[in-house]
Write a protein that holds these residues in place. Sequence first.
Motif, short mmCIF file in Angstrom:
data_model
loop_
_atom_site.label_atom_id
_atom_site.label_comp_id
_atom_site.label_asym_id
_atom_site.label_seq_id
_atom_site.Cartn_x
_atom_site.Cartn_y
_atom_site.Cartn_z
N ALA A 61 0.84 -1.21 0.00
CA ALA A 61 0.00 0.00 0.00
C ALA A 61 0.87 1.26 0.00
N ASN A 62 2.08 1.17 0.56
CA ASN A 62 2.99 2.32 0.59
C ASN A 62 3.44 2.76 -0.80
N HIS A 63 3.35 1.87 -1.76
CA HIS A 63 3.87 2.17 -3.10
C HIS A 63 2.77 2.58 -4.08
N ILE A 64 1.55 2.79 -3.57
CA ILE A 64 0.45 3.15 -4.49
C ILE A 64 0.60 4.60 -4.94
N ASN A 65 0.65 4.76 -6.27
CA ASN A 65 0.58 6.09 -6.87
C ASN A 65 -0.84 6.20 -7.41
N GLU A 66 -1.66 6.98 -6.74
CA GLU A 66 -3.10 6.97 -7.07
C GLU A 66 -3.37 7.32 -8.54
N GLU A 67 -2.58 8.24 -9.10
CA GLU A 67 -2.80 8.63 -10.50
C GLU A 67 -2.58 7.46 -11.46
N TYR A 68 -1.64 6.60 -11.11
CA TYR A 68 -1.30 5.44 -11.96
C TYR A 68 -2.49 4.49 -12.11
N LEU A 69 -3.40 4.55 -11.17
CA LEU A 69 -4.52 3.59 -11.17
C LEU A 69 -5.71 4.03 -12.04
N LYS A 70 -5.68 5.27 -12.48
CA LYS A 70 -6.80 5.82 -13.27
C LYS A 70 -7.11 4.96 -14.49
N ASN A 71 -8.38 4.68 -14.70
CA ASN A 71 -8.87 3.89 -15.86
C ASN A 71 -8.43 2.43 -15.83
N LYS A 72 -7.87 1.99 -14.72
CA LYS A 72 -7.40 0.61 -14.64
C LYS A 72 -8.31 -0.22 -13.73
N ILE A 73 -8.19 -1.52 -13.86
CA ILE A 73 -8.91 -2.43 -12.97
C ILE A 73 -7.94 -2.80 -11.85
N VAL A 74 -8.33 -2.53 -10.62
CA VAL A 74 -7.48 -2.85 -9.48
C VAL A 74 -8.03 -4.09 -8.76
N VAL A 75 -7.12 -4.97 -8.41
CA VAL A 75 -7.47 -6.15 -7.62
C VAL A 75 -6.72 -6.03 -6.30
N VAL A 76 -7.44 -5.81 -5.21
CA VAL A 76 -6.78 -5.62 -3.91
C VAL A 76 -6.67 -6.97 -3.19
N ILE A 77 -5.46 -7.26 -2.72
CA ILE A 77 -5.18 -8.53 -2.03
C ILE A 77 -4.59 -8.26 -0.66
N ASP A 78 -5.24 -8.78 0.36
CA ASP A 78 -4.66 -8.80 1.71
C ASP A 78 -5.09 -10.13 2.30
N MET A 79 -4.51 -11.20 1.78
CA MET A 79 -5.05 -12.54 2.05
C MET A 79 -4.97 -12.93 3.53
N LEU A 80 -4.03 -12.34 4.26
CA LEU A 80 -3.94 -12.58 5.71
C LEU A 80 -4.21 -11.26 6.45
N ARG A 81 -5.48 -10.82 6.63
CA ARG A 81 -6.66 -11.58 6.43
C ARG A 81 -7.83 -10.74 5.88
N ALA A 82 -7.60 -9.42 5.68
CA ALA A 82 -8.76 -8.56 5.37
C ALA A 82 -9.56 -9.00 4.15
N THR A 83 -8.88 -9.33 3.05
CA THR A 83 -9.67 -9.66 1.86
C THR A 83 -10.26 -11.07 1.95
N SER A 84 -9.68 -11.92 2.78
CA SER A 84 -10.31 -13.22 3.05
C SER A 84 -11.56 -13.03 3.91
N VAL A 85 -11.50 -12.08 4.84
CA VAL A 85 -12.69 -11.74 5.64
C VAL A 85 -13.80 -11.21 4.73
N ILE A 86 -13.44 -10.28 3.85
CA ILE A 86 -14.46 -9.65 3.00
C ILE A 86 -15.11 -10.70 2.07
N ALA A 87 -14.27 -11.53 1.43
CA ALA A 87 -14.82 -12.56 0.53
C ALA A 87 -15.74 -13.50 1.30
N THR A 88 -15.32 -13.88 2.50
CA THR A 88 -16.12 -14.80 3.32
C THR A 88 -17.43 -14.16 3.76
#
Lengths: 240, 240
Positions: free
Chosen positions: A9-36
Amino acid sequence: MNIDVIISANHINEEYLKNKIVVVIDMLRATSVIATAINNGAKEVIPILTVEEALKKKEELKANGIEALLGGERKAVKIDGFDFTNSPLEYTKEKIEGKTIILTTTNGTRAINLSKKAKKILIASMLNARAVVDALKNEKEDIIFINAGTNGEFSMDDYICSGYMISLLCRETCCNLSDISKTAKIIYENNINIIDFIKEAKHYNILKSLNLENDLYYCIKKDIIKIVPYFNKYKNSIEK
Amino acid sequence: MNIDVIISANHINEEYLKNKIVVVIDMLRATSVIATAINNGAKEVIPILTVEEALKKKEELKANGIEALLGGERKAVKIDGFDFTNSPLEYTKEKIEGKTIILTTTNGTRAINLSKKAKKILIASMLNARAVVDALKNEKEDIIFINAGTNGEFSMDDYICSGYMISLLCRETCCNLSDISKTAKIIYENNINIIDFIKEAKHYNILKSLNLENDLYYCIKKDIIKIVPYFNKYKNSIEK
């Protein structure tokens, strides 16, 4: 499609993400919680950066007649007064079906909040990796896998999870991989039994030392969830 | 000792390097040039960020009676009026023994210049990896491998080169590896014949498309140079 990986997350350049599809992964454990949680019928998950804001949000929703549940962690442990920790195993159908959940976690929530300039934000983990790849394979835009990382640092678990999805995606469609994406794919393909790889990860060992091994065994399961939560920018919440 | 890897010059936080030992890697090709030039008897290599500053430095040295040679590249090709490109094969004993070389390259020079707050700055490549590890193994301070990267991005070649040195170092002394360091070590140990790994690298393919295959075959050779160039902060130049 062009594919890239951002390693923390420290390396995110917000402008670089414009018009792109972002897939956020925090498998231990936030995104596993959200999917569940979404898979078990939660109405929505609202990602919030701080504990104070989470408590305020709960009050706001209450004033509108919505009884939200609070989930999250700080340094991998429970927050006083919260309904759930950051253990996906707590988010059972019985407890959360139809509910709004306010979630605040150290790394994952931060990554989601820094991704708001993207065209779409999908939420991924090992649990729903195949479903995410199925959602991505017909996209026209560039895809960025954002690894939440651990306290701003590269995390082996998120990286191999990216590698798994990149490996699947390359079988489905023509992909142009950046060096860091190719390396993630190679890491996964060289370590298909991912437990052998992530048992070296700092984050894995922190969770193990907190007796959260059941969470670890659950979070490394591949493709047991068939849905893709996405972040609705207009509602500031994650839904199916 | 604690070991970390920074994956591109763009990710250098200068304060983080204070009191640490930095190992700068730009194996294709700046640090391979520097190791070769110093090994072949160059008196010193002065890393300079821009072509204009390089030409100015040459004039300054000339005024002091020193006839320096100019080397470097922009986008992997020769600069008008320079004595050498960024091909290590040009830096022969006959041409450079006893000489001062002013070197300006896109990624490597930038990484060196951003590392000046470190306690020591060593210059590494596959060519002198073992010698660098021998120099590091008795250090007490933390060690940061800085991958110059390619145009600000992660580069597979620099990363596997870090992994090779970390793998060697872990055999010599007790190392505490960050996740990104462990992953570099695993990448090397899973891909010991590094050509199979780096032939996927974007930078490798740029050089190949410019018919620089001889440079590539040279730069992937392990441990043929027994010296460690280091950056002398007080003189702003690299010496043995």
